[in-house]
Design an enzyme around this catalytic site. Sequence first.
Site, short mmCIF file in Angstrom:
data_model
loop_
_atom_site.label_atom_id
_atom_site.label_comp_id
_atom_site.label_asym_id
_atom_site.label_seq_id
_atom_site.Cartn_x
_atom_site.Cartn_y
_atom_site.Cartn_z
N GLU A 39 51.26 -38.00 -25.75
CA GLU A 39 51.16 -39.16 -24.86
C GLU A 39 49.79 -39.30 -24.24
OE1 GLU A 39 51.84 -42.37 -23.79
OE2 GLU A 39 53.92 -41.68 -23.67
N ASP A 43 47.01 -42.26 -24.93
CA ASP A 43 46.62 -43.16 -23.85
C ASP A 43 45.11 -43.14 -23.61
OD1 ASP A 43 49.31 -43.66 -23.55
OD2 ASP A 43 49.54 -42.44 -21.74
N SER A 51 54.17 -46.94 -25.89
CA SER A 51 53.20 -46.07 -25.22
C SER A 51 51.78 -46.42 -25.64
CB SER A 51 53.47 -44.60 -25.57
OG SER A 51 54.60 -44.12 -24.90
#
Length: 603
Positions: A270, A274, A520
Amino acid sequence: MRIALTQSNLDKAEEFLMDVSHPDSPNFGKHWTHEEIATKFAPSSETVETVTSWLTSSGIALERISRSQSLGWLKFDATVAEAESLLKTEYHVYKHETGKPHVSCSSYHIPEHITPHIDFITPGVSFDTKVPQAAVANNVEKRAPSTTAAAGPPVQTHAALGVGAPTSGFLPKKGANIDIKGIIDELRNCNKYITPNCLRALYLFPPGLTANPQNSYGIVEYTPQAYLQSDLDLFFANFSKNQVQRTPTLNSIDGGIPQTTNQGFQYNGESDLDLEYAMALINPQKTTLYQVGDQVEGASFNDFLDALDGSYCAGDDPFQDATYPDPLPGNGAYTGPKNCGGFAATKVISTSYGYNEADLTAAYERRQCNEYMKLGLAGTSFLFSSGDRGVAGNRNVCIDPATKEYNDGNSGIFNPSFPSTCPYVTSIGATQIVPGALVTQPEEACQTVIFSGGGFSNVFPLPSYQSAAVKSFFANHPPPYGADRFNNSQNTRGYPDVSANGANYVVAVDGQFALVYGTSASSPVVGAIITLINEARFAAGKGSVGFLNPSLYANPDAFNDITQGGNPGCGTPGFTSVSGWDPVTGLGTPNFPKLLAKLLALP
């Protein structure tokens, strides 16, 4: 003891926010200061006087009562006997299965005339304590909050703290490992491998050129999720060479650090995703990393909001939100004080985590949603990914219509996502390039590995800025489901608002490149685009856009309408992407030149 006084003007919250956020308003962009926000929503003098009078008449001397700096709380020290007498209750020390003690009661009673002036009292009843329904007798009200969200199962203790867990269903999904040498000809292969240049080609936005000190972009991560610098460097060496060894600006909240003790996709995927894309797309503008929670207890969304607004801190739910100093043992436990205020909100904040709306109570969610509203008044754009399971919820579960419990996801009631259903945030869905198509051709709703989260709230009403779009959807494309499947009242908030590509992202994770999927990925991309638009606004002597949604819905022609695909779940095909707004991809994907022109033209 602390008494949360009823805030003033919450019934006018949408009106206030539209006044500074709607493109037709003469006050667009005239964001409020935090002092103005605190004053506007402060409890009325009648509320303060009524509650104070009740306390003094109950034996709590006036000099023992103080009011918080935020104006929303009355505080005083009391003995157990005084507290039990005041609230007609008995307090006990409860111990959670983790060993964490908490002082609480099963219910408490306050005079009926006091009820409109108090939100809740701490220590008191936790938002998720399972207690009988409230009852009124002899002009005394028994306070016992709801134990479920609308149409949801019983709330589980610390459901909010699981947001960063390696088992969270909101984390991105990993595909195959890949050889970076196979994607040198980037734009020709965008239907298989998404890179920063593919996104620039899809949405027609240029590389960043400037870094205005007034501008800022924040990415929120929840421990134990963390990036590895070696992964960032590997990615930058191939796709943004002048950023090698560049790090995000760390804002450590409640002991949050980019931990390296636990590694693997479930811990690094994640954050790597990002930050690699956020940093590359807005370069040379800096990216702020809000790392929230220690390695033992973790953190909830409320814990992050506490750090931005100290006045929000006192209302946390000890059964859902973290307690610091961390009372639990373990390596990485944060022993410092809880961060209540002290951190500034960036102009755009993207969060790739979320809950099922049915994970938490409506009261908990409304309180948090109102905080996003206040930060929107101050000029911050909040973006949240909409989820990866279509109309099903996080972890691919739906709601059994009889028991209201979660089921296996093959039947039942659709399970919307929170905070995406909060009308004061921008919810981001996912698209993909049609297999075999060129980067210049229209996209479709994502249906590779993940499905774009979308649907309708069971908690929040339909906001004015979205009303025409939702009414048009139901009038022109009525879904083939009834109220037994979803809230089809046409009076509740729909999501997502807009979308961006969410499939086949090339990401450096744990020393190698892999394909990654999820909303995401979509949320940081839209956040980067808004940050670039803010950069242009600052260069023109203007301020940040702030709360985005009114401007987005007023300018649907600034988006690429997605009319192919759907978001199946709960044993159904879900909703379908159609012309105009839909609960699969929202208004569509951004057309940067058009959106820039629209938002740059605003005051």
